[in-house]
Scaffold this active site. Structure first.
Site, mmCIF file in Angstrom:
data_model
loop_
_atom_site.group_PDB
_atom_site.id
_atom_site.type_symbol
_atom_site.label_atom_id
_atom_site.label_comp_id
_atom_site.label_asym_id
_atom_site.label_seq_id
_atom_site.Cartn_x
_atom_site.Cartn_y
_atom_site.Cartn_z
ATOM 1 N N ASP A 13 36.912 50.618 36.267
ATOM 2 C CA ASP A 13 37.665 50.217 34.850
ATOM 3 C C ASP A 13 38.631 49.476 35.061
ATOM 4 O O ASP A 13 39.883 48.537 34.551
ATOM 5 C CB ASP A 13 38.292 51.350 33.814
ATOM 6 C CG ASP A 13 37.773 52.270 34.226
ATOM 7 O OD1 ASP A 13 36.132 52.222 32.760
ATOM 8 O OD2 ASP A 13 37.770 53.771 34.211
ATOM 9 N N ALA A 40 29.085 54.847 34.183
ATOM 10 C CA ALA A 40 30.496 53.468 33.906
ATOM 11 C C ALA A 40 30.380 53.533 32.642
ATOM 12 O O ALA A 40 28.693 52.833 31.937
ATOM 13 C CB ALA A 40 29.965 52.773 35.268
ATOM 14 N N HIS A 42 30.960 49.762 30.936
ATOM 15 C CA HIS A 42 31.318 47.752 31.444
ATOM 16 C C HIS A 42 32.274 47.331 29.761
ATOM 17 O O HIS A 42 31.231 47.473 29.151
ATOM 18 C CB HIS A 42 30.220 46.736 31.965
ATOM 19 C CG HIS A 42 30.470 47.876 33.548
ATOM 20 N ND1 HIS A 42 29.909 46.962 34.392
ATOM 21 C CD2 HIS A 42 31.045 48.553 34.506
ATOM 22 C CE1 HIS A 42 30.047 47.429 35.535
ATOM 23 N NE2 HIS A 42 30.248 48.415 35.394
ATOM 24 N N THR A 249 34.223 57.267 27.347
ATOM 25 C CA THR A 249 34.491 59.090 27.691
ATOM 26 C C THR A 249 35.848 59.150 26.132
ATOM 27 O O THR A 249 35.765 60.208 25.653
ATOM 28 C CB THR A 249 35.072 59.990 28.308
ATOM 29 O OG1 THR A 249 36.135 59.417 29.170
ATOM 30 C CG2 THR A 249 34.052 59.867 29.299
ATOM 31 N N GLY A 250 36.347 58.260 26.200
ATOM 32 C CA GLY A 250 37.287 57.881 25.268
ATOM 33 C C GLY A 250 38.963 58.779 25.902
ATOM 34 O O GLY A 250 39.626 59.157 25.039
HETATM 35 P P1 IMP Z 1 31.464 61.963 37.494
HETATM 36 O O1 IMP Z 1 30.934 60.225 38.266
HETATM 37 O O2 IMP Z 1 30.379 61.568 36.221
HETATM 38 O O3 IMP Z 1 30.182 62.836 38.202
HETATM 39 O O4 IMP Z 1 32.836 62.001 37.633
HETATM 40 C C1 IMP Z 1 33.180 62.108 38.871
HETATM 41 C C2 IMP Z 1 35.258 61.263 39.143
HETATM 42 O O5 IMP Z 1 34.272 59.895 38.705
HETATM 43 C C3 IMP Z 1 35.573 61.394 37.869
HETATM 44 O O6 IMP Z 1 37.411 61.969 38.013
HETATM 45 C C4 IMP Z 1 34.843 60.727 36.571
HETATM 46 O O7 IMP Z 1 36.311 60.273 35.466
HETATM 47 C C5 IMP Z 1 35.016 59.211 37.541
HETATM 48 N N1 IMP Z 1 34.423 58.218 36.252
HETATM 49 C C6 IMP Z 1 33.114 58.175 36.808
HETATM 50 N N2 IMP Z 1 32.847 56.846 36.649
HETATM 51 C C7 IMP Z 1 33.950 56.610 36.269
HETATM 52 C C8 IMP Z 1 33.895 55.251 35.065
HETATM 53 O O8 IMP Z 1 33.193 54.073 35.380
HETATM 54 N N3 IMP Z 1 35.390 54.454 35.723
HETATM 55 C C9 IMP Z 1 36.360 55.321 36.152
HETATM 56 N N4 IMP Z 1 35.411 56.660 36.488
HETATM 57 C C10 IMP Z 1 34.927 57.088 36.593
HETATM 58 MG MG MG Z 2 34.173 51.362 32.869
#
Ligand code: IMP
Ligand code: MG
Length: 332
Positions: A13, A40, A42, A249-250
């Site tokens: 982010d 993620a 974007h 995810t909000g």
């Molecule tokens: P996961 O990648 O869904 O397994 O989440 C693992 C950790 O990475 C959590 O703390 C999520 O909030 C964080 N996370 C995963 N993808 C992103 C992203 O694109 N932006 C910010 N945090 C992320």
């Molecule tokens: Mg993002």
């Protein structure tokens, strides 16, 4: 730019989507290769419309750009089709034959597992899908009949493009501090998020890369659990205008002031050749919409100088507003 890798320096982010959309338009990008997965999002603002993309590469804003999803990515089929429709890129997007598929069961496992829940995952099933790939029981793109029209050899196409002198961008996701190897383990995502890993997921060797652009936001944010040095209360974040919610995810994003030590670490581990600083206008409101470095107030210039001094890498791009073209471009 011939081959540039874009990666996040903090916890994702940072505004990578915005930087990618600027480069796509400005440098008339020929190829944009997305890595990572649907955890993620974007965010791209273009012509007054907001896009939060989990699958389609950010280079879509340039209509001649070929869009690819690498073999190291994890594809959620329904999300892919939804975004292809929204961005109208059916005729110029491809998925590598060997990209992994995220199935519904992966998201259910992600949400049910107490260990993963404790990490505050996005619940999109990316971790469990990667586990399945490691066990060599995963479905891959060539096993899904609906994806047939989109199948591609992404590594071959990308390397041909680089060898042919085309402008190629490898689009990383998330940030270095979420890296499985270099981040704040165990509060990390299921993959390495560094520039080297982005190259590997796209199928590009290290000798083919000309630029590594690390994106750093002017303040830091984090969603989910895990350490965040200098964390502010939600009230303080709101007062400063730094309070954000996650595009994917909000959820509330936690926030903290910029951290130079972490910036140095991100620059080192990614082998950065350039830094992009985003949201400068959120810390120095007088910067809003600026397109010329000389128009910045002194305190903002000092902040940028400090980043260059501490990381020993030039700050080549500076974001001053949400639209793709709200940028100060200091490249030659
Ligand atoms: P996961 O990648 O869904 O397994 O989440 C693992 C950790 O990475 C959590 O703390 C999520 O909030 C964080 N996370 C995963 N993808 C992103 C992203 O694109 N932006 C910010 N945090 C992320
Ligand atoms: Mg993002």
């Amino acid at each position: 730019m011939p081959c540039t890798v874009i990666c996040g320096g903090f916890w994702g982010d940072e505004g990578k989507g915005k930087i990618i959309s600027y480069l796509a338009l400005k440098d008339k990008l020929d190829f944009c290769v997305r890595t990572g997965s649907v955890n993620a999002a974007h965010t791209i603002w273009y012509q007054g419309k907001r896009y939060a993309l989990h699958m389609v590469p950010g280079g879509f804003v340039h209509e001649k750009c070929r869009l690819l999803i690498g073999a190291g990515s994890n594809v959620e089929v329904a999300q892919f089709f939804k975004e292809v429709e929204e961005t109208n890129v059916k005729n110029r997007i491809g998925i590598d034959n060997q990209a992994s598929i995220i199935e519904e069961k992966h998201s259910a496992q992600d949400k049910a597992s107490s260990h993963l829940k404790g990490l505050g995952t996005t619940g999109r099933g990316v971790g469990p899908a990667i586990e399945e790939r490691v066990r060599r029981t995963a479905k891959i793109a060539r096993d899904v009949p609906e994806l047939k029209p989109y199948l591609a050899d992404v590594a071959a196409e990308t390397n041909n493009a680089i060898n042919g002198g085309k402008n190629v961008l490898l689009e990383g996701t998330q940030g270095l501090m979420l890296s499985l190897f270099y981040g704040t383990y165990p509060y990390v995502t299921g993959r390495d998020t560094s520039a080297s890993a982005i190259c590997s997921e796209a199928g590009v060797g290290p000798t083919k890369v000309d630029n590594v652009l690390v994106v750093l936001k002017s303040f830091m944010t984090r969603v989910g659990t895990g350490p965040l040095p200098g964390e502010l209360s939600k009230e303080e974040a709101m007062k400063r205008g730094w309070f954000e919610t996650a595009a994917g995810t909000g959820r509330d994003r936690r926030s903290a002031p910029f951290n130079f030590e972490l910036a140095r670490k991100a620059v080192m581990l990614n082998g950065a050749t350039q830094v992009a600083v985003t949201k400068l206008d959120c810390v120095f409101p007088q910067c809003k919409g600026a397109k010329d470095y000389n128009d910045l107030p002194n305190d903002a210039k000092q902040f940028v100088n400090q980043i260059e001094k501490q990381t020993r890498v030039p700050v080549s791009l500076i974001g001053t507003g949400p639209e793709a073209l709200d940028i100060i471009d200091r490249r030659r």
